[in-house]
Motif scaffolding. Structure first.
Motif, mmCIF file in Angstrom:
data_model
loop_
_atom_site.group_PDB
_atom_site.id
_atom_site.type_symbol
_atom_site.label_atom_id
_atom_site.label_comp_id
_atom_site.label_asym_id
_atom_site.label_seq_id
_atom_site.Cartn_x
_atom_site.Cartn_y
_atom_site.Cartn_z
ATOM 1 N N LYS A 1 33.143 39.457 24.505
ATOM 2 C CA LYS A 1 33.285 38.262 23.670
ATOM 3 C C LYS A 1 33.648 38.644 22.247
ATOM 4 O O LYS A 1 33.068 39.567 21.666
ATOM 5 N N GLY A 2 34.629 37.942 21.712
ATOM 6 C CA GLY A 2 35.070 38.211 20.350
ATOM 7 C C GLY A 2 36.103 39.306 20.251
ATOM 8 O O GLY A 2 36.716 39.494 19.186
ATOM 9 N N ARG A 3 36.322 40.045 21.347
ATOM 10 C CA ARG A 3 37.319 41.126 21.331
ATOM 11 C C ARG A 3 38.477 40.857 22.282
ATOM 12 O O ARG A 3 39.610 41.243 21.997
ATOM 13 N N PHE A 4 38.188 40.224 23.405
ATOM 14 C CA PHE A 4 39.210 39.961 24.411
ATOM 15 C C PHE A 4 39.540 38.464 24.436
ATOM 16 O O PHE A 4 38.664 37.625 24.215
ATOM 17 N N THR A 5 40.789 38.166 24.749
ATOM 18 C CA THR A 5 41.218 36.779 24.891
ATOM 19 C C THR A 5 42.057 36.635 26.152
ATOM 20 O O THR A 5 43.036 37.365 26.335
ATOM 21 N N ILE A 6 41.657 35.704 27.008
ATOM 22 C CA ILE A 6 42.414 35.422 28.218
ATOM 23 C C ILE A 6 43.253 34.174 27.985
ATOM 24 O O ILE A 6 42.807 33.224 27.325
ATOM 25 N N SER A 7 44.466 34.190 28.509
ATOM 26 C CA SER A 7 45.339 33.025 28.391
ATOM 27 C C SER A 7 46.249 32.984 29.613
ATOM 28 O O SER A 7 46.332 33.959 30.361
ATOM 29 N N ARG A 8 46.911 31.862 29.822
ATOM 30 C CA ARG A 8 47.789 31.752 30.980
ATOM 31 C C ARG A 8 49.023 30.956 30.636
ATOM 32 O O ARG A 8 48.988 30.089 29.752
ATOM 33 N N ASP A 9 50.094 31.258 31.347
ATOM 34 C CA ASP A 9 51.346 30.514 31.253
ATOM 35 C C ASP A 9 51.556 29.896 32.631
ATOM 36 O O ASP A 9 51.962 30.590 33.570
ATOM 37 N N ASN A 10 51.243 28.615 32.753
ATOM 38 C CA ASN A 10 51.313 27.966 34.065
ATOM 39 C C ASN A 10 52.736 27.941 34.622
ATOM 40 O O ASN A 10 52.939 28.044 35.833
ATOM 41 N N GLY A 11 53.706 27.820 33.749
ATOM 42 C CA GLY A 11 55.090 27.788 34.205
ATOM 43 C C GLY A 11 55.545 29.107 34.816
ATOM 44 O O GLY A 11 56.430 29.138 35.670
ATOM 45 N N LYS A 12 54.902 30.187 34.411
ATOM 46 C CA LYS A 12 55.258 31.514 34.924
ATOM 47 C C LYS A 12 54.219 32.048 35.899
ATOM 48 O O LYS A 12 54.334 33.181 36.362
ATOM 49 N N ASN A 13 53.190 31.252 36.189
ATOM 50 C CA ASN A 13 52.098 31.715 37.071
ATOM 51 C C ASN A 13 51.562 33.067 36.598
ATOM 52 O O ASN A 13 51.337 33.977 37.411
ATOM 53 N N THR A 14 51.375 33.183 35.314
ATOM 54 C CA THR A 14 50.994 34.462 34.712
ATOM 55 C C THR A 14 49.736 34.296 33.867
ATOM 56 O O THR A 14 49.588 33.294 33.164
ATOM 57 N N VAL A 15 48.875 35.291 33.961
ATOM 58 C CA VAL A 15 47.677 35.333 33.127
ATOM 59 C C VAL A 15 47.728 36.589 32.274
ATOM 60 O O VAL A 15 48.255 37.620 32.709
ATOM 61 N N TYR A 16 47.215 36.494 31.064
ATOM 62 C CA TYR A 16 47.230 37.598 30.123
ATOM 63 C C TYR A 16 45.800 37.928 29.690
ATOM 64 O O TYR A 16 44.917 37.067 29.716
ATOM 65 N N LEU A 17 45.615 39.166 29.284
ATOM 66 C CA LEU A 17 44.349 39.563 28.691
ATOM 67 C C LEU A 17 44.670 40.396 27.457
ATOM 68 O O LEU A 17 45.144 41.530 27.567
ATOM 69 N N GLN A 18 44.443 39.809 26.293
ATOM 70 C CA GLN A 18 44.614 40.533 25.039
ATOM 71 C C GLN A 18 43.302 41.232 24.726
ATOM 72 O O GLN A 18 42.267 40.570 24.616
ATOM 73 N N MET A 19 43.362 42.545 24.613
ATOM 74 C CA MET A 19 42.160 43.338 24.392
ATOM 75 C C MET A 19 42.257 44.035 23.043
ATOM 76 O O MET A 19 43.163 44.849 22.830
ATOM 77 N N ASN A 20 41.354 43.704 22.150
ATOM 78 C CA ASN A 20 41.327 44.294 20.817
ATOM 79 C C ASN A 20 40.039 45.081 20.617
ATOM 80 O O ASN A 20 39.074 44.917 21.365
ATOM 81 N N SER A 21 40.036 45.911 19.611
ATOM 82 C CA SER A 21 38.844 46.710 19.268
ATOM 83 C C SER A 21 38.285 47.423 20.492
ATOM 84 O O SER A 21 37.077 47.372 20.758
ATOM 85 N N LEU A 22 39.151 48.065 21.215
ATOM 86 C CA LEU A 22 38.744 48.720 22.456
ATOM 87 C C LEU A 22 37.820 49.899 22.184
ATOM 88 O O LEU A 22 37.958 50.594 21.162
ATOM 89 N N THR A 23 36.889 50.104 23.088
ATOM 90 C CA THR A 23 35.949 51.218 23.018
ATOM 91 C C THR A 23 36.033 52.017 24.326
ATOM 92 O O THR A 23 36.540 51.502 25.332
ATOM 93 N N PRO A 24 35.537 53.249 24.331
ATOM 94 C CA PRO A 24 35.557 54.030 25.578
ATOM 95 C C PRO A 24 34.839 53.323 26.728
ATOM 96 O O PRO A 24 35.177 53.564 27.899
#
Length: 121
Positions: free
Chosen positions: A64-87
């Motif tokens: 929470k607060g680092r990752f963001t999920i989103s989707r493009d329904n027209g492309k049947n695609t889901v994304y995951l933006q991952m920031n401040s990644l840790t090991p």
């Protein structure tokens, strides 16, 4: 036949960012929800984030607060933006989709093949 194809994984240093994509293709009438899971070595697969109707979302506490999920329904695609990644984010990330191939068929769950995310310290 429905296929989910993930992309965007790789090696990144701690503090960096990655964006994962997952595209669903094939015979698809509607997608109820899409999600990202991950599985680290020796651990069970866990939910990272999901997105459902009206773009309602759920996140694991650890992202929470680092990752963001989103989707493009027209492309049947889901994304995951991952920031401040840790090991601790190192894992194979899997995409999941709950969908109907036809309007009259039952909801079925499909999984992608997974994409490796490695975060170095």
């Amino acid at each position: 036949q429905v296929q989910l194809v993930e992309s965007g994984g790789g090696l990144v240093q701690a503090g960096g960012s990655l964006r994962l994509s997952c595209a669903a293709s094939g015979t698809i009438s509607s997608i109820s929800g899409m999600a990202w899971y991950r599985q680290a070595p020796g651990k069970q697969r866990e939910l990272v984030a999901d997105i459902r109707s009206r773009d309602s979302t759920t996140y694991a506490d650890s992202v929470k607060g680092r990752f963001t999920i989103s989707r493009d329904n027209g492309k049947n695609t889901v994304y995951l933006q991952m920031n401040s990644l840790t090991p601790e984010d190192t894992a194979v990330y899997y995409c999941k989709a709950d969908l109907r191939e036809r309007s009259y068929t039952s909801l079925r769950t499909y999984w992608g093949q997974g994409t490796q995310v490695t975060v170095s310290s």
